[in-house]
Scaffold this active site. Structure first.
Site, mmCIF file in Angstrom:
data_model
loop_
_atom_site.group_PDB
_atom_site.id
_atom_site.type_symbol
_atom_site.label_atom_id
_atom_site.label_comp_id
_atom_site.label_asym_id
_atom_site.label_seq_id
_atom_site.Cartn_x
_atom_site.Cartn_y
_atom_site.Cartn_z
ATOM 1 N N LYS A 1 0.860 -1.190 0.000
ATOM 2 C CA LYS A 1 0.000 0.000 0.000
ATOM 3 C C LYS A 1 0.893 1.237 0.000
ATOM 4 O O LYS A 1 1.916 1.275 0.695
ATOM 5 C CB LYS A 1 -0.886 -0.035 1.258
ATOM 6 C CG LYS A 1 -1.980 1.026 1.291
ATOM 7 C CD LYS A 1 -2.810 0.874 2.561
ATOM 8 C CE LYS A 1 -3.924 1.901 2.647
ATOM 9 N NZ LYS A 1 -4.730 1.740 3.875
ATOM 10 N N SER B 1 -9.615 1.818 3.021
ATOM 11 C CA SER B 1 -8.750 2.544 2.122
ATOM 12 C C SER B 1 -7.717 1.675 1.411
ATOM 13 O O SER B 1 -7.094 2.126 0.457
ATOM 14 C CB SER B 1 -8.007 3.630 2.902
ATOM 15 O OG SER B 1 -7.143 3.041 3.854
ATOM 16 N N SER C 1 -9.648 -0.447 7.372
ATOM 17 C CA SER C 1 -9.175 -0.256 6.000
ATOM 18 C C SER C 1 -8.537 -1.470 5.339
ATOM 19 O O SER C 1 -8.218 -1.423 4.158
ATOM 20 C CB SER C 1 -8.176 0.914 5.940
ATOM 21 O OG SER C 1 -8.875 2.128 5.895
#
Lengths: 491, 478
Positions: free
Chosen positions: A79, A154, A178
């Site tokens: 990420k 996210s 997330s």
């Protein structure tokens, strides 16, 4: 292409047994990337050259019979809010668009030590603020199961990449769900470890008392290996725990016979999608068949969790994001008169709307005269939520509930309604507030054919038990084996 | 109208650790800009602070020395404000649980004591330093982050001071305590000790405090005093005119000897304090605290008192001796070797300090050792050299670190006590000064002193003065 659909451990076995070379895997991998990635848009940065170099290295080590790490040869995505040395780390924000860290996050350092192949940096909501990955400054990631739907967020880039076989594994991060929420929406496995289990060093801070790096994998056994690699104490993170890291794979097949599973009534109340409700209840039947006892429990302060979360997380975020000021690195406006003007323009131009909204909310909650009413009060309610779990875990070994109240929603559907978007995390947030570990695993599909996830929560540092319970279900079902029909759904 | 001036001081002292408060960078003063920095003290994305235990212990030591109540549970808080020298745009400080609270410090005012209460003592990190280009009209400034993250101790007094003499004594005493406990080098010229004053006036006999004005940018103890004097006059003039005092922060202008408004109370910042989530709270247990307590040496004021009583020194000499810990330590070491406190006190307070001043020596790295000074005193007592010669030897000892006997030997300074030798010189002097002898015989007593001086001169000061005196008296016939 079947090769790329295999799990991380399966592909590693093929590489280690010299059935296929790591370099050939990585070449196939990037071929598929060129084909599929333009539709899914999971990545912000692709690290092809380095990845091929690393794969070649691994093949050489293998030829020479040198010792290889636990993740040798496995392509992994990271990420883009986790720092990677000499590789862009943007947080999907214009303000860090050109930022290249001179250091690795602790978790990334561990991946490299165990010979993983870093293939790229995945998309996210800007600074991990969001539940749909629509808040990225660069691109909108699509749900591989239906390109008109969001992947969740996210960590939507990481979960979409793994779901679309655009990576074998990925790192995500959680502040309020997330990893688990997008894992559920994309039909993959997402683990949020105990707060302190994985060092936060190098994870770009959002809500420091809540942030935790998590894993995204195709199945539970892959999660066990990846978590083992990234967990552990780090001298550079005072809040990382000095608790030994077990071998999570060892005994993962011990079953659930006699285990007590708690079902919190507050998590099956209004607002829960019927398909999700049914899927989770069907899963509980399977657990019962496998010998577990189902126990009704109550987590009475659940209704305050979202409110508490948005005060604590935003307060911390407002302070954590203060450093992006254009003085030392990152974006700086090119038309400023004086230092205050430079700050204002840099931050107005560099941050997106959701980030600005949260900075303002956070600063408000911390301002003099409001601190007691908001931040302090929220911290107290947070303790009550934590206590709810403590009491529940006196009676049960784990808690099972839906990960998200709904399956994936359409792109744009909630984008203009922040409150509705915030409620996407209603089931995941309490675990972050309490600091306990959680896992989301696939447990069904909606009428529209979108994945449904359920989450399992356990006591602090009981990731091993969590993985064992999840694996018992996974072994009995085939939801995790289903693949999105990618080509057909290209719009 | 007569007013009472009410003064409180805020003190910042950089702690004497080798590395910064939350990272491993060096704290050495004077390095090239931005050479002692890392991702942590530059506030890069994703990095985390890790507390320097030594810095915390230094702060704890100072808090104990200032008689504070120690909060057994302390933590750090974030203090938010934007400034280019503050990398994270928040400073890690303490607000909700200060390390030490409710302390006090005794100050000495010409032998009278006064107690100044300490509101709190806490630990925080330094900011960097802005460098403004010298060219006029430049549209940029530079930042040096070498100092960013250096551990800083903040000591906040109550507004218990009423005169500049009290302020002066407070600053001197506090400085001495920080030096004695070895937690800070207190070099004001390097900025490692800084003061900010807050001043208010009230009519004599009235309890309620007036509006207070804070003064920043005070670069020396002298400017603290000057700024307070200026501010007291400024405020009393306003009050006399019937005006009110604005609560504000003013900047002292050393060159013009004036202060000017920096910001008013309305413009004062909201620091949005909240607990630092990246650091764990620090719990201080009994064992740790008593180890810290045991590490605190006798503090200056108590030591001075003891010197007066135990060694029968004057208040003045005792306070000079205890001014610097190293002097007091050396003095005590000397006395241990040889029980001559008065002699050692004289050597140290007069001769040694004069040498230090004249030769601009660093008091903490002097070459002369207590053992050598004791030897010198012994040699003088034995009469091997005169006290005049001793001063010459002492000066040489300070400069070279050599033993006194060696200097005496090398320079042939041993006192002449041989009667025959001295008489020969006396005869020579008498022979060449007949008129002086006449004067003496006529009753001019100081003529004898002149003759003694001549003999000493002839022997280059080496003749035993007592013998010269006696022999001379015998010769000129009394």
């Amino acid at each position: 292409m079947r090769l790329l659909e295999s799990t991380a451990l399966q592909i590693q076995e093929k590489i280690l047994s010299k059935e296929i070379r790591a370099k050939d895997v990585i070449k196939l991998f990037f071929e598929r990337m060129k084909d599929i990635e333009p539709h899914v848009q999971a990545y912000i940065t692709i690290n092809e050259e380095d990845a091929i170099k690393k794969a070649t290295e691994i093949d050489k080590k293998l030829e020479r019979n040198e010792k290889l790490g636990l993740l040798a040869g496995i392509p992994i995505a990271i990420k883009d809010n986790i720092c990677t040395k000499n590789l862009h780390t943007t947080c999907a924000s214009k303000i860090l668009k050109n930022f290249i860290p001179p250091y690795d996050a602790f978790a990334v350092k561990r991946l490299k030590e165990e010979d993983a192949i870093i293939v790229g940096k995945t998309n996210l909501d800007e600074f991990a603020m969001g539940s749909s990955t629509e808040n990225s400054s660069f691109k909108i990631t699509r749900n591989p199961w239906n390109y008109n739907y969001v992947p969740g967020g996210s960590s939507g880039g990481s979960t979409a990449a793994v779901a679309a076989d655009l990576s074998f594994m990925a790192l995500g991060s959680e502040t309020g769900g997330s990893v688990r929420q997008p894992a559920a929406l994309c039909g993959v496995v997402g683990v949020k470890p105990t707060y302190g289990r994985v060092s936060r060093y190098g994870l770009v801070a959002f809500g420091s008392s809540l942030d935790q790096i998590g894993t995204v994998t195709k199945d539970v056994r892959d999660a066990a290996v990846l978590l083992r690699v990234i967990a552990g104490h780090d001298l550079h993170d005072s809040t990382s725990a000095q608790v030994p890291v077990p071998d999570y794979s060892n005994g993962i097949d011990s079953g659930v016979d006699g285990l007590k599973i708690g079902i919190p009534k507050e998590y099956f109340a209004g607002g829960l999608n019927k398909d999700v409700d049914n899927a989770v209840k069907d899963a509980l039947k399977i657990y019962k068949q496998l010998g577990a006892k189902i126990v009704d429990i109550s987590l009475p302060h659940t209704e305050y969790a979202v409110a508490v979360y948005y005060i604590v997380a935003n307060a911390e975020a407002s302070s954590n994001l203060a450093r992006y000021d254009g003085v030392r690195y990152g974006y700086r406006t090119d038309r400023a008169s004086g230092i205050v003007d430079m700050y204002c323009r840099t931050r107005s131009e560099g941050f997106g709307n959701e980030v600005k909204r949260r900075i303002m909310l956070g600063n408000y909650a911390l301002s003099s005269g409001y601190y007691d009413a908001y931040y302090l009060k929220a911290s107290k309610v947070r303790s009550l939520i934590k206590k709810d779990f403590d009491i529940a875990f006196e009676k049960v070994d784990c808690i099972i509930c839906p990960t998200s109240p709904v399956p994936a929603f359409k792109i744009g559907e909630r984008a203009n309604n922040p409150l509705e978007m915030y409620l996407s995390d209603i089931y995941t947030i309490p675990a972050n507030l309490a600091g306990i570990p959680g896992i989301s695993i696939p447990c069904g599909f909606s009428k529209e054919g979108l994945p449904i996830g359920m989450q399992i929560l356990a006591r602090h540092f009981e990731e091993k038990k969590l993985l064992q319970i999840a694996y018992t279900f996974e072994r009995k079902t085939d939801f995790h084996l289903k693949k999105p029909a990618l080509k057909a759904s290209v719009v | 109208m007569e007013y009472e001036v009410v003064i409180g001081l805020e003190t910042h002292a950089e702690l004497a650790t080798i590395t910064k408060l939350f990272c491993g960078c060096s704290t050495q003063f004077g390095a090239e800009p931005n050479t002692q920095v890392c991702p942590v003290c530059l506030g890069m994305p994703g990095v985390l602070p890790v507390m320097n235990k030594k810095a915390f212990e230094y702060a704890l030591k100072a808090a104990v020395a200032l008689n504070c109540e120690i909060n057994r549970f302390t933590n750090f808080d974030r203090k938010s404000y934007y400034y280019p020298d503050l990398p994270k745009n928040y400073q890690i400080s303490q607000n909700y649980y200060n390390l030490g609270i409710n302390g006090c410090m005794n100050i000495d005012l010409n032998g009278n004591r006064k107690t100044i209460r300490i509101h709190n003592v806490h630990l925080e990190e330094e900011a960097g330093k802005l460098i403004h280009p010298e060219e006029t009209g430049a549209d940029y400034s530079l930042v040096d982050f070498n100092r960013a993250g250096v551990p800083l101790l903040e000591i906040v007094s109550y507004p218990d001071m009423r005169t500049v003499d009290e302020v002066d004594s407070y600053m001197q005493t506090l400085r001495k305590i920080l030096l004695y406990t070895e937690v800070s080098d207190c070099k004001m010229q390097e900025g490692s000790l800084r003061f900010e004053a807050s001043i208010s006036l009230r009519k004599k006999g009235i309890d309620k405090l007036g509006n207070r004005v804070e003064i920043k940018n005070l670069n020396s103890m002298k400017s603290v005093i000057k700024a307070i004097e200026y501010e007291a006059i400024r405020q009393s003039a306003l009050l006399d005119k019937g005006e009110t005092i604005d609560r504000e922060t003013r900047l002292w202008d050393e060159v013009n000897g004036k202060s000017a408004r920096m910001r008013s109370k309305e413009e004062s910042q909201d620091y949005r304090y909240f607990p630092e989530p990246d650091l764990l709270p620090v719990l201080i247990d009994e064992k740790w605290l008593s180890a810290i307590k045991n590490s605190i040496p006798e503090l200056p004021l108590a030591r001075k008192q003891r010197f007066v009583e135990a060694f029968k020194l004057s208040d003045y000499d005792a306070s000079i001796l205890t001014e610097e810990k190293v002097l007091a330590d050396s003095f005590e070491e000397c006395v241990k070797i040889m029980d001559r406190p008065k002699a050692f006190s004289n050597w140290i307070t007069n001769d040694l300090l004069r040498e230090v001043k004249d030769r601009k020596l660093d008091i903490n790295s002097l070459q002369i050792k207590p053992k050598q000074l004791a030897l010198l005193v012994e040699i003088v007592e034995k009469g091997t050299i005169s006290s005049t010669i001793a001063k010459e030897v002492f000066s040489e000892m300070v400069q070279t670190g050599k033993d006194p006997q060696k200097i005496i030997e090398e320079k042939g300074l041993t006192q002449i006590s041989d009667e025959g030798l001295i008489e020969a010189v006396i005869d020579k002097i008498i022979a060449s000064n007949p008129s002086v002898i006449e004067d003496y015989k006529k009753g001019k007593k100081n003529a004898l002193a002149f003759l003694v001086g001549q003999v000493m001169k002839e022997t280059k000061g080496k003749a035993n003065p007592k013998m010269v005196n006696e022999l001379l008296k015998g010769k000129v016939g009394i």
